[in-house]
Design a protein around this motif. Structure first.
Motif, PDB file in Angstrom:
ATOM      1  N   ARG A 114     -31.116   4.108  46.745  1.00 17.88           N
ATOM      2  CA  ARG A 114     -31.823   2.963  47.240  1.00 17.88           C
ATOM      3  C   ARG A 114     -33.252   3.185  47.799  1.00 17.88           C
ATOM      4  NH1 ARG A 114     -26.596   1.524  47.404  1.00 17.88           N
ATOM      5  NH2 ARG A 114     -25.907  -0.417  46.707  1.00 17.88           N
ATOM      6  N   HIS A 210     -25.204   8.789  36.107  1.00 21.67           N
ATOM      7  CA  HIS A 210     -24.492   7.546  37.048  1.00 21.67           C
ATOM      8  C   HIS A 210     -23.107   7.448  36.055  1.00 21.67           C
ATOM      9  CE1 HIS A 210     -23.302   4.348  39.234  1.00 21.67           C
ATOM     10  NE2 HIS A 210     -24.477   4.302  39.984  1.00 21.67           N
ATOM     11  N   TYR A 212     -19.062   7.464  35.597  1.00 20.91           N
ATOM     12  CA  TYR A 212     -17.925   6.893  36.477  1.00 20.91           C
ATOM     13  C   TYR A 212     -16.763   7.729  36.050  1.00 20.91           C
ATOM     14  CZ  TYR A 212     -20.144   2.399  38.053  1.00 20.91           C
ATOM     15  OH  TYR A 212     -21.097   1.665  38.755  1.00 20.91           O
ATOM     16  N   ASP A 282     -19.332   4.624  49.503  1.00 21.04           N
ATOM     17  CA  ASP A 282     -20.541   4.419  48.818  1.00 21.04           C
ATOM     18  C   ASP A 282     -21.708   4.951  49.750  1.00 21.04           C
ATOM     19  OD1 ASP A 282     -22.438   3.694  47.212  1.00 21.04           O
ATOM     20  OD2 ASP A 282     -22.021   1.650  47.262  1.00 21.04           O
TER      21      ASP A 282
HETATM   22  C1  BGC Z   1     -24.540   2.898  44.279  1.00 25.19           C
HETATM   23  C2  BGC Z   1     -23.493   1.574  44.603  1.00 25.19           C
HETATM   24  C3  BGC Z   1     -23.923   0.577  43.270  1.00 25.19           C
HETATM   25  C4  BGC Z   1     -23.664   1.230  42.153  1.00 25.19           C
HETATM   26  C5  BGC Z   1     -23.883   0.374  41.146  1.00 25.19           C
HETATM   27  C6  BGC Z   1     -24.225   3.575  43.007  1.00 25.19           C
HETATM   28  O1  BGC Z   1     -24.984   4.604  42.818  1.00 25.19           O
HETATM   29  O2  BGC Z   1     -24.556   3.838  45.374  1.00 25.19           O
HETATM   30  O3  BGC Z   1     -23.976   0.944  45.805  1.00 25.19           O
HETATM   31  O4  BGC Z   1     -23.413  -0.430  43.534  1.00 25.19           O
HETATM   32  O5  BGC Z   1     -24.245   2.399  42.044  1.00 25.19           O
HETATM   33  O6  BGC Z   1     -22.940   0.557  40.130  1.00 25.19           O
END
Ligand code: BGC
Length: 383
Positions: A114, A210, A212, A282
């Motif tokens: 962010r 990103h 998961y 988070d």
């Molecule tokens: C963020 C989360 C966000 C997510 C989105 C992460 O990197 O820290 O706040 O909701 O990404 O999938």
């Protein structure tokens, strides 16, 4: 006579079968083997999208697409040697295009995480970004690097390079930026991601991946049973919109203390303001390694599969996110819904909102400098 002929033909069949070349078992799960590359073969923004397959020497396999340089599947052997797909993802390009909000497996830029109030000042100039997370900017904006088509070059069976030219003022960021992200499967069953970038004008930059993870296998219900260690003595606490307050706070005595291996779910529902703001974990952990050299940042282990993942990086921070915003609406590549907290992300990074926090390590890149870092997700089994 008839019996001896039957015996002879049986013997011959067995001999012939043993002479057939033995096909090596696939490193991929049956669901991943079923992914049809045609479902990725489309033209987006005038560029060809494809699905690529990489195979390592010791049982690791990767499927990756040049749309967002996204990791679609990552298979590693479990404690019984069975291929297990440890990342969430879809089996077709359309889902990636139409459901961008999860950022499954994507390369993230120009600024991962962010930026507060979607603005920053650099060299006396104010820059305005698109607010796509309340009033803040998240993961490079609505058409960040997760949603663009990269150029792909397969360098070997186990290595692929993606490049992207990000034009000046794309998503509000200054400078023409040339980015290279390389994925390589190592003999130690690691996925090594190398990031490089150069600019022609001063800019800010924070690149990550990103993915998961669920080390029990994607689609498994939870990661709260996974045991994690983070090599970090402090975090950057946040406000209610998940922007760092600017201070660095010790984890000692808090649910954020993972300096010793601890189940992820043990304290996730504790009465704690930081946990409430995010609906779980988070947050950005401040890594103890201050050298910029690659070192162990995190270790996570699934008691179900026995799979252990080590994360190695030279970046100053790591975002640990427990999939708090997953809600069962995403249906993954093996047909299973992805429930809340059924995956976690460990995103190596600079601290969130660094462009507005001069006390944080700098994220400024100047012409003539090369941005470079490397992250390794390394897999093994604990029996
Ligand atoms: C963020 C989360 C966000 C997510 C989105 C992460 O990197 O820290 O706040 O909701 O990404 O999938």
């Amino acid at each position: 006579m008839k019996t001896s002929l039957t015996i002879l033909s049986l013997v011959l069949t067995v001999v012939m079968m043993s002479c057939q070349p033995q096909s090596k078992p696939s490193v991929f799960t049956p669901a991943v083997q079923k992914i049809n590359p045609e479902k990725f073969a489309q033209t987006v923004d005038g560029k060809q999208v494809k699905l690529y397959t990489l195979v390592g020497q010791n049982g690791i396999g990767l499927k990756v697409t040049n749309y967002g340089a996204r990791i679609v599947a990552l298979c590693v052997p479990d404690k019984n040697g069975k291929p297990t797909d440890v990342v969430l993802g879809y089996d077709n390009l359309n889902d990636y295009i139409n459901r961008p909000q999860t950022y499954f497996g994507a390369a993230i830029g120009r600024y991962a995480n962010r930026i507060g109030d979607a603005k920053f000042t650099l060299d006396g100039v104010n820059y305005n970004l698109v607010a796509n997370d309340g009033k803040n900017s998240l993961h490079g904006g609505p058409k960040g690097y997760f949603a663009v088509v990269w150029n792909a070059k397969k360098l070997s069976d186990s290595k692929i390079q993606f490049t992207y030219h990000s034009p000046d003022m794309e998503e509000g960021y200054p400078g023409d930026l040339d980015v290279t992200v390389t994925y390589e499967l190592t003999p130690q069953n690691g996925l090594k991601i190398d990031y490089k970038a150069t600019t022609d004008k001063e800019t800010v930059l924070n690149l990550t991946n990103h993915s998961y993870f669920n080390l029990s296998g994607e689609g498994s219900k939870t990661i709260l049973d996974h045991v994690m260690m983070l090599n970090a003595d402090s975090i950057t606490p946040v406000d209610s919109t998940l922007i760092p307050t600017g201070i660095i706070e010790s984890v000692t005595g808090t649910p954020f203390d993972f300096t010793k291996p601890t189940p992820i779910g043990e304290r996730i529902n504790a009465d704690n303001t930081q946990l409430k703001y995010a609906g779980g974990y988070d947050h950005n952990w401040v890594l103890n390694n201050k050298s910029n050299d690659v070192a162990l940042a995190a270790t996570v282990y699934s008691p179900v599969s026995g799979i252990q993942m080590d994360v190695l990086t030279g970046q100053p921070g790591i975002q640990f996110y427990t999939g708090n915003f997953l809600n069962g609406q995403e249906i993954g590549k093996s047909g299973k819904p992805y429930e809340r907290r059924s995956a976690f992300c460990l995103e190596v990074q600079h601290y969130p909102d660094s462009p507005n926090k001069p006390q944080f390590p700098t994220t400024t890149l100047k012409p003539g400098q090369t941005y470079q870092h490397e992250c390794i997700y390394r897999f093994s089994v604990m029996k």
